[in-house]
Design a protein around this motif. Structure first.
Motif, PDB file in Angstrom:
ATOM      1  N   GLY A 185      12.656   5.959   6.971  1.00 29.08           N
ATOM      2  CA  GLY A 185      12.776   6.367   5.574  1.00 29.08           C
ATOM      3  C   GLY A 185      11.645   5.837   4.725  1.00 29.08           C
ATOM      4  N   ILE A 186      11.738   6.121   3.421  1.00 28.28           N
ATOM      5  CA  ILE A 186      10.724   5.663   2.467  1.00 28.28           C
ATOM      6  C   ILE A 186      11.424   4.885   1.357  1.00 28.28           C
ATOM      7  CG2 ILE A 186       9.038   6.436   0.746  1.00 28.28           C
ATOM      8  CD1 ILE A 186       8.502   8.840   2.539  1.00 28.28           C
ATOM      9  N   VAL A 187      10.820   3.781   0.947  1.00 30.23           N
ATOM     10  CA  VAL A 187      11.392   2.964  -0.131  1.00 30.23           C
ATOM     11  C   VAL A 187      11.252   3.715  -1.453  1.00 30.23           C
ATOM     12  CG1 VAL A 187      11.129   0.825  -1.439  1.00 30.23           C
ATOM     13  CG2 VAL A 187      10.888   0.812   1.049  1.00 30.23           C
ATOM     14  N   ILE A 188      12.371   3.874  -2.172  1.00 34.83           N
ATOM     15  CA  ILE A 188      12.285   4.591  -3.450  1.00 34.83           C
ATOM     16  C   ILE A 188      12.571   3.686  -4.653  1.00 34.83           C
ATOM     17  CG2 ILE A 188      12.682   6.948  -2.667  1.00 34.83           C
ATOM     18  CD1 ILE A 188      15.639   6.579  -3.298  1.00 34.83           C
ATOM     19  N   LYS A 189      13.189   2.518  -4.405  1.00 33.39           N
ATOM     20  CA  LYS A 189      13.448   1.626  -5.542  1.00 33.39           C
ATOM     21  C   LYS A 189      13.609   0.190  -5.025  1.00 33.39           C
ATOM     22  CE  LYS A 189      16.554   1.197  -9.494  1.00 33.39           C
ATOM     23  NZ  LYS A 189      17.847   1.580 -10.019  1.00 33.39           N
ATOM     24  N   VAL A 190      12.955  -0.741  -5.700  1.00 37.11           N
ATOM     25  CA  VAL A 190      13.087  -2.152  -5.320  1.00 37.11           C
ATOM     26  C   VAL A 190      13.590  -2.929  -6.536  1.00 37.11           C
ATOM     27  CG1 VAL A 190      11.886  -4.180  -4.407  1.00 37.11           C
ATOM     28  CG2 VAL A 190      11.114  -1.888  -3.771  1.00 37.11           C
ATOM     29  N   THR A 191      14.676  -3.677  -6.329  1.00 35.85           N
ATOM     30  CA  THR A 191      15.227  -4.471  -7.430  1.00 35.85           C
ATOM     31  C   THR A 191      15.370  -5.917  -6.983  1.00 35.85           C
ATOM     32  OG1 THR A 191      16.549  -2.539  -7.964  1.00 35.85           O
ATOM     33  CG2 THR A 191      17.074  -4.555  -9.164  1.00 35.85           C
ATOM     34  N   LYS A 192      14.752  -6.832  -7.743  1.00 34.86           N
ATOM     35  CA  LYS A 192      14.932  -8.256  -7.437  1.00 34.86           C
ATOM     36  C   LYS A 192      15.925  -8.795  -8.458  1.00 34.86           C
ATOM     37  CE  LYS A 192      10.610  -9.236  -5.146  1.00 34.86           C
ATOM     38  NZ  LYS A 192       9.333  -9.886  -5.157  1.00 34.86           N
ATOM     39  N   GLN A 193      17.131  -9.141  -7.982  1.00 36.52           N
ATOM     40  CA  GLN A 193      18.138  -9.652  -8.891  1.00 36.52           C
ATOM     41  C   GLN A 193      17.835 -11.112  -9.238  1.00 36.52           C
ATOM     42  OE1 GLN A 193      21.015  -8.380  -6.204  1.00 36.52           O
ATOM     43  NE2 GLN A 193      21.532  -6.511  -7.313  1.00 36.52           N
ATOM     44  N   HIS A 194      18.496 -11.604 -10.308  1.00 37.39           N
ATOM     45  CA  HIS A 194      18.210 -12.970 -10.765  1.00 37.39           C
ATOM     46  C   HIS A 194      18.581 -14.019  -9.725  1.00 37.39           C
ATOM     47  CE1 HIS A 194      17.016 -11.525 -14.578  1.00 37.39           C
ATOM     48  NE2 HIS A 194      18.162 -10.908 -14.770  1.00 37.39           N
ATOM     49  N   ILE A 195      19.666 -13.756  -9.024  1.00 37.97           N
ATOM     50  CA  ILE A 195      20.099 -14.716  -7.999  1.00 37.97           C
ATOM     51  C   ILE A 195      20.168 -14.018  -6.646  1.00 37.97           C
ATOM     52  CG2 ILE A 195      21.372 -16.305  -9.489  1.00 37.97           C
ATOM     53  CD1 ILE A 195      23.895 -14.636  -8.654  1.00 37.97           C
ATOM     54  N   GLY A 196      20.313 -14.809  -5.599  1.00 37.51           N
ATOM     55  CA  GLY A 196      20.465 -14.253  -4.250  1.00 37.51           C
ATOM     56  C   GLY A 196      19.212 -14.404  -3.423  1.00 37.51           C
ATOM     57  N   LEU A 197      19.424 -14.382  -2.109  1.00 41.62           N
ATOM     58  CA  LEU A 197      18.307 -14.585  -1.183  1.00 41.62           C
ATOM     59  C   LEU A 197      17.491 -13.321  -0.971  1.00 41.62           C
ATOM     60  CD1 LEU A 197      20.104 -16.597   1.641  1.00 41.62           C
ATOM     61  CD2 LEU A 197      18.316 -17.444   0.146  1.00 41.62           C
ATOM     62  N   PHE A 198      18.171 -12.166  -1.146  1.00 43.40           N
ATOM     63  CA  PHE A 198      17.533 -10.921  -0.734  1.00 43.40           C
ATOM     64  C   PHE A 198      17.218  -9.985  -1.898  1.00 43.40           C
ATOM     65  CE2 PHE A 198      20.540 -12.108   2.751  1.00 43.40           C
ATOM     66  CZ  PHE A 198      19.570 -12.585   3.625  1.00 43.40           C
ATOM     67  N   GLN A 199      16.318  -9.042  -1.632  1.00 44.02           N
ATOM     68  CA  GLN A 199      16.009  -7.999  -2.613  1.00 44.02           C
ATOM     69  C   GLN A 199      16.945  -6.816  -2.377  1.00 44.02           C
ATOM     70  OE1 GLN A 199      11.825  -6.979  -2.850  1.00 44.02           O
ATOM     71  NE2 GLN A 199      11.356  -8.464  -1.274  1.00 44.02           N
ATOM     72  N   PHE A 200      17.118  -6.004  -3.400  1.00 39.16           N
ATOM     73  CA  PHE A 200      17.907  -4.787  -3.236  1.00 39.16           C
ATOM     74  C   PHE A 200      16.935  -3.617  -3.147  1.00 39.16           C
ATOM     75  CE2 PHE A 200      20.129  -1.118  -4.957  1.00 39.16           C
ATOM     76  CZ  PHE A 200      21.206  -1.083  -4.106  1.00 39.16           C
ATOM     77  N   VAL A 201      16.942  -2.929  -2.006  1.00 37.33           N
ATOM     78  CA  VAL A 201      15.960  -1.869  -1.771  1.00 37.33           C
ATOM     79  C   VAL A 201      16.677  -0.558  -1.453  1.00 37.33           C
ATOM     80  CG1 VAL A 201      13.976  -1.171  -0.393  1.00 37.33           C
ATOM     81  CG2 VAL A 201      14.390  -3.599  -0.826  1.00 37.33           C
ATOM     82  N   GLU A 202      16.412   0.469  -2.246  1.00 36.30           N
ATOM     83  CA  GLU A 202      16.997   1.790  -1.972  1.00 36.30           C
ATOM     84  C   GLU A 202      16.004   2.615  -1.162  1.00 36.30           C
ATOM     85  OE1 GLU A 202      18.992   3.973  -5.153  1.00 36.30           O
ATOM     86  OE2 GLU A 202      19.158   2.073  -6.225  1.00 36.30           O
ATOM     87  N   VAL A 203      16.547   3.410  -0.253  1.00 37.23           N
ATOM     88  CA  VAL A 203      15.704   4.124   0.718  1.00 37.23           C
ATOM     89  C   VAL A 203      16.038   5.613   0.724  1.00 37.23           C
ATOM     90  CG1 VAL A 203      15.189   4.325   3.189  1.00 37.23           C
ATOM     91  CG2 VAL A 203      15.563   2.074   2.187  1.00 37.23           C
ATOM     92  N   LEU A 204      14.996   6.428   0.835  1.00 38.47           N
ATOM     93  CA  LEU A 204      15.205   7.857   1.053  1.00 38.47           C
ATOM     94  C   LEU A 204      15.083   8.093   2.554  1.00 38.47           C
ATOM     95  CD1 LEU A 204      15.433  10.741  -0.234  1.00 38.47           C
ATOM     96  CD2 LEU A 204      12.962  10.843  -0.048  1.00 38.47           C
ATOM     97  N   PRO A 205      16.164   8.527   3.229  1.00 39.16           N
ATOM     98  CA  PRO A 205      16.072   8.711   4.682  1.00 39.16           C
ATOM     99  C   PRO A 205      15.007   9.745   5.055  1.00 39.16           C
ATOM    100  CG  PRO A 205      18.347   8.905   3.940  1.00 39.16           C
ATOM    101  CD  PRO A 205      17.489   8.890   2.713  1.00 39.16           C
ATOM    102  N   ALA A 206      14.336   9.523   6.181  1.00 34.78           N
ATOM    103  CA  ALA A 206      13.287  10.450   6.610  1.00 34.78           C
ATOM    104  C   ALA A 206      13.874  11.810   6.959  1.00 34.78           C
ATOM    105  CB  ALA A 206      12.559   9.864   7.816  1.00 34.78           C
ATOM    106  N   VAL A 207      15.094  11.796   7.465  1.00 34.05           N
ATOM    107  CA  VAL A 207      15.729  13.054   7.877  1.00 34.05           C
ATOM    108  C   VAL A 207      16.919  13.323   6.956  1.00 34.05           C
ATOM    109  CG1 VAL A 207      16.880  14.265   9.746  1.00 34.05           C
ATOM    110  CG2 VAL A 207      15.063  12.647  10.268  1.00 34.05           C
TER     111      VAL A 207
END
Lengths: 167, 277
Positions: free
Chosen positions: B235-257
Motif C-alpha cells: 500500500g501507500i501511506v496517505i496520512k501520518v499522525t504523531k499523537q502527544h503520547i504513545g510509543l507509536f505513530q498512527f499511519v493510514e494506508v491506501l491498499p495497493a489492491v
C-alpha cells in the motif's frame, strides 16, 4: 418439512445475495443483513426447536462464507432467535413498524454478541468506533428492509401451504 | 426433569446451540477445527451459485460503467440511439473480452516472476457479513490451494487463505481487522504491520515515533513472515499522525489492491508458509 426446506433454501439464497448482489448497493462496506431478518421472522412466527437449530445453521453458514472464526455468527444468530422468542411471548405484532422495531432490537442484540465475542477471541485495536458505526448502520438497514422481507416470507409460506393443500 | 425439558424445549435447544457455538469458536481459535464437514458441504452447494451470481454482478458493474461512459452520446438524436445501444452491447462484449485478455496476460507475466507454486483463481463471492473483509476463490485443496498461502495480483497483496474446501478457498483480505502483514517502508526501511481496522480503514501499526514516515511512502512486504514473497506492494501511506503520547505513530494506508475491483488473483505458496492439509 416443506416449510423447513423453504426456509433453508431462502437462507441459502439470502447468504448468496449478501455475498454477491448486495455489494452493489451504495452502503460502502456495510452489507444489509437479511439473514438476521429471517432469524427474527423465525423467532416470531415459528418458535420451534427446528427454527432455533435453523438460526444456528444460518449463522454458521455465514461464518463458513466469510468469518475469520467459525461460530461467531452462529452464536449471534442463535442469541437473536432466543431474544426474539422471549420478546414474542409478550409482544403481539403484525404491524410493519413494530416488525421493524423488533428487527432493530435484534440487530443491536446481534451487534452486542459480536462485539462480546470479538473482544474475547479477536483483535480490538481500532475497533470500538467502527463497531458502533456498523451496529447502527446494520440495524437501520435491517429494520428498513424488515417489512418487505417479512411480507415476502409470509407470501412464500402461504403459497407453500396452498401447494400442500392441493397436493 | 423430562417435563421441564419438554416445556422449555425451545430455550433449551437455543442454549445447546449457544454452547455448541462457543465450543466451535474455542476450537477454531485454538486451530483445532481443521476438517469440519458441514462447511465443505455448504461451500460445495454454494460454489456454482456464487460463480453464477458473481458473474452477473460483474456484468452489471461493467454495464453500469459503460453506461456512464456513453451517456453523453445518447442525447445526439433518436435515430442514432438504437444504433448506439446495439453497438454498446457489442462494445461491452469486446471491451470485456479485451480487458479479460489484458488482465490474464498481466497475471501470466507476473506469475513467471513469483517463486514457488502459483495457482490462478477467480473471486466468486465477497464477505456476507459487514464485520469481516473476506472473499471466496473458485479453487480449493483439489487444485493445490492450502491454508496459509498468500493471495496476490500484479498490483500487490490481496490477502491470505484462511480456510479451504476441496473446490473453494476463503481469503482474509489485507483490509480485515484481523489480518496482519509484515512490511517495510521502501524509502527508509522502517518496519511495521499493515492491518485493517473497523474504525480507520487500513493502517500501519507498530511504527516507532522516531521513524521517518511521510505521505506517499510505499510499503512493501518484508518477506520475513514466510507467507508473502518479499518486495510485493502492500500500500501507500496517505496520512501520518504523531499523537502527544504513545510509543507509536498512527499511519493510514491506501491498499495497493482495491479488493472490490479485482476478479482474478494468484495464490502463491511461499517457502514453508502454507499448511499441509
Amino acid at each position: 418439512m416443506r416449510l423447513f426446506l423453504l426456509y433453508f433454501l431462502v437462507g441459502i439464497f439470502l447468504i448468496l445475495l449478501q455475498s454477491t448482489f448486495l455489494h452493489l448497493l451504495p452502503f460502502g462496506p456495510v452489507v444489509p443483513d437479511l439473514v438476521l431478518v429471517l432469524c427474527v421472522y423465525l423467532g416470531l412466527h415459528h418458535p420451534t426447536v427446528g427454527a432455533a437449530v435453523g438460526s444456528f445453521v444460518l449463522g454458521y453458514s455465514i461464518d463458513v462464507v466469510s468469518s475469520r472464526l467459525l461460530g461467531l455468527n452462529a452464536f449471534a444468530m442463535t442469541l437473536v432467535f432466543l431474544s426474539v422468542y422471549f420478546s414474542s411471548r409478550t409482544i403481539w405484532l403484525h404491524h410493519p413498524v413494530v416488525s421493524s422495531l423488533i428487527v432493530l432490537f435484534a440487530a443491536v442484540v446481534k451487534g452486542a454478541a459480536l462485539v462480546l465475542l470479538w473482544v474475547v477471541f479477536l483483535s480490538t485495536e481500532g475497533f470500538w468506533l467502527g463497531a458502533a458505526k456498523y451496529i447502527l448502520m446494520e440495524a437501520l438497514l435491517a429494520a428498513a428492509l424488515a417489512p418487505l422481507v417479512f411480507s415476502l416470507l409470509r407470501r412464500g409460506e402461504n403459497y407453500m401451504k396452498k401447494l400442500g393443500a392441493l397436493v | 426433569m423430562l417435563a421441564f425439558l419438554r416445556k422449555n424445549q425451545v430455550p433449551v435447544s437455543c442454549c445447546f446451540c449457544l454452547l455448541l457455538s462457543v465450543y466451535i469458536l474455542t476450537a477454531a481459535a485454538r486451530g483445532q477445527l481443521k476438517n469440519e464437514p458441514l462447511g465443505a458441504v455448504l461451500m460445495f452447494i454454494m460454489r456454482p451459485l456464487q460463480i453464477a451470481a458473481q458473474g452477473t454482478v460483474n456484468w452489471i458493474s461493467g454495464l453500469h460503467e459503460n453506461y456512464d461512459t456513453l451517456a453523453g452520446f445518447r442525447s445526439e438524436n433518436e435515430r442514432l440511439r438504437k444504433r448506439i445501444q446495439t453497438l454498446e452491447v457489442e462494445q461491452q462484449r469486446l471491451l470485456e473480452a479485451a480487458a479479460t485478455n489484458h488482465r490474464l496476460k498481466q497475471l501470466l507475466d507476473f506469475r513467471g516472476q513469483l517463486p514457488g507454486k502459483v495457482i490462478t483463481a477467480s473471486i466468486i463471492a465477497n464477505n456476507a457479513s459487514s464485520w469481516f473483509r473476506s472473499c471466496t476463490l473458485d479453487k480449493g485443496s483439489a487444485d493445490g490451494v492450502r491454508k496459509g498461502m498468500a493471495v496476490v495480483t500484479p498490483l500487490g497483496v490481496v490477502g491470505q487463505v484462511v480456510a479451504v474446501t476441496p473446490r473453494t478457498a476463503k481469503v482474509l483480505l489485507l483490509t480485515d481487522p484481523n489480518s496482519g502483514i509484515d512490511v517495510l517502508v521502501q524509502r527508509t526501511r522502517a518496519r511495521g504491520i499493515v492491518s485493517g481496522s473497523l474504525e480507520n480503514g487500513t493502517i500501519l501499526k507498530y511504527v516507532k515515533r522516531s521513524e521517518d514516515i511521510q505521505e506517499g511512502d510505499r510499503l512493501l512486504t518484508s518477506g520475513t513472515d514466510g507467507v508473502f514473497p518479499k518486495g510485493m506492494m502492500a500500500g501507500i501511506v496517505i496520512k501520518v499522525t504523531k499523537q502527544h503520547i504513545g510509543l507509536f505513530q498512527f499511519v493510514e494506508v491506501l491498499p495497493a489492491v482495491q479488493s472490490a475491483r479485482i476478479e482474478d488473483v494468484l495464490v502463491v505458496a511461499a517457502a514453508g508458509g502454507a499448511e499441509k492439509n
